[in-house]
Design a protein around this motif. Structure first.
Motif, PDB file in Angstrom:
ATOM      1  N   THR A   1       1.040  -1.051  -0.176  1.00  0.00           N
ATOM      2  CA  THR A   1      -0.155   0.663   0.194  1.00  0.00           C
ATOM      3  C   THR A   1       0.469   1.204   0.180  1.00  0.00           C
ATOM      4  OG1 THR A   1      -2.006  -1.333   1.294  1.00  0.00           O
ATOM      5  CG2 THR A   1      -1.909   0.924   1.466  1.00  0.00           C
TER       6      THR A   1
ATOM      7  N   TYR B   1       1.114   3.353  -3.397  1.00  0.00           N
ATOM      8  CA  TYR B   1       0.723   4.584  -3.290  1.00  0.00           C
ATOM      9  C   TYR B   1       1.002   5.528  -3.716  1.00  0.00           C
ATOM     10  CZ  TYR B   1      -1.617   8.713  -0.643  1.00  0.00           C
ATOM     11  OH  TYR B   1      -1.988   9.991  -0.800  1.00  0.00           O
ATOM     12  N   SER B   2       3.020   5.546  -3.542  1.00  0.00           N
ATOM     13  CA  SER B   2       3.876   6.466  -3.551  1.00  0.00           C
ATOM     14  C   SER B   2       3.578   6.996  -5.383  1.00  0.00           C
ATOM     15  CB  SER B   2       5.242   5.578  -2.965  1.00  0.00           C
ATOM     16  OG  SER B   2       4.756   6.524  -1.571  1.00  0.00           O
TER      17      SER B   2
ATOM     18  N   SER C   1      -0.302  12.544  -9.137  1.00  0.00           N
ATOM     19  CA  SER C   1      -1.036  13.593  -8.420  1.00  0.00           C
ATOM     20  C   SER C   1      -0.572  15.014  -9.245  1.00  0.00           C
ATOM     21  CB  SER C   1       0.535  13.580  -7.080  1.00  0.00           C
ATOM     22  OG  SER C   1      -0.107  14.280  -6.444  1.00  0.00           O
TER      23      SER C   1
END
Length: 160
Positions: A87, A91-92, A99
């Motif tokens: 995770t 996510y990173s 992003s």
């Protein structure tokens, strides 16, 4: 290693000691880079490279145990650890490429730290198991050999 149904000991032991040491040596600069105090070009991509090595190469045994626990529908410690590591890492990775904020919030250092600590714990567990095994062998070597039972001294009475 865990002794549940899906974690049988491998034919060749996993070198958790070396993996945890190398993982630690890579995690230290990863944590330094993640603090954001450096003005290095491509800092984010350096973090991605280092954490990929730590998580995907040195942490591969953890991810393998995670996958086996998922396949067998038998959740254990590796299920929780695998979810946490993946995770943070995914996510990173998603944050780097998708992003809108700059700089994105990254958790590569968390994935590296969890991997390093789990590898160190597995190394300690492996060493203690080896020491226990050798101590039990020494203890069993102290037992006296089996002696034949002495013949009975009471006379055998035949039926007359």
């Amino acid at each position: 290693m865990s002794s549940s149904c899906c974690h049988s000991p491998p034919a060749k032991p996993i070198p958790f000691g070396r993996y945890s040491l190398y993982s630690l040596l890579l995690s230290i600069p990863l944590h330094y880079l993640s603090m954001g105090n450096t003005h290095i070009s491509y800092n984010i991509y350096i973090q991605l490279l280092i954490s990929s090595i730590v998580v995907l190469f040195f942490g591969f045994p953890i991810l393998k145990f995670f996958w086996k626990s998922i396949q067998s529908l038998n959740p254990d410690m590796f299920t929780l650890l695998g979810f946490g590591i993946l995770t943070a890492f995914l996510y990173s990775l998603f944050g780097i490429f998708f992003s809108k904020s700059h700089p994105p919030t990254l958790f590569f250092d968390a994935a590296g730290a969890i991997t390093t600590l789990v590898l160190a714990g597995q190394w300690i567990e492996q060493r203690s198991g080896e020491k226990l095994q050798s101590a039990l062998k020494k203890l069993l070597s102290l037992t006296p050999p089996n002696e034949p039972t002495p013949p009975s001294t009471t006379p055998i009475v035949t039926g007359k």
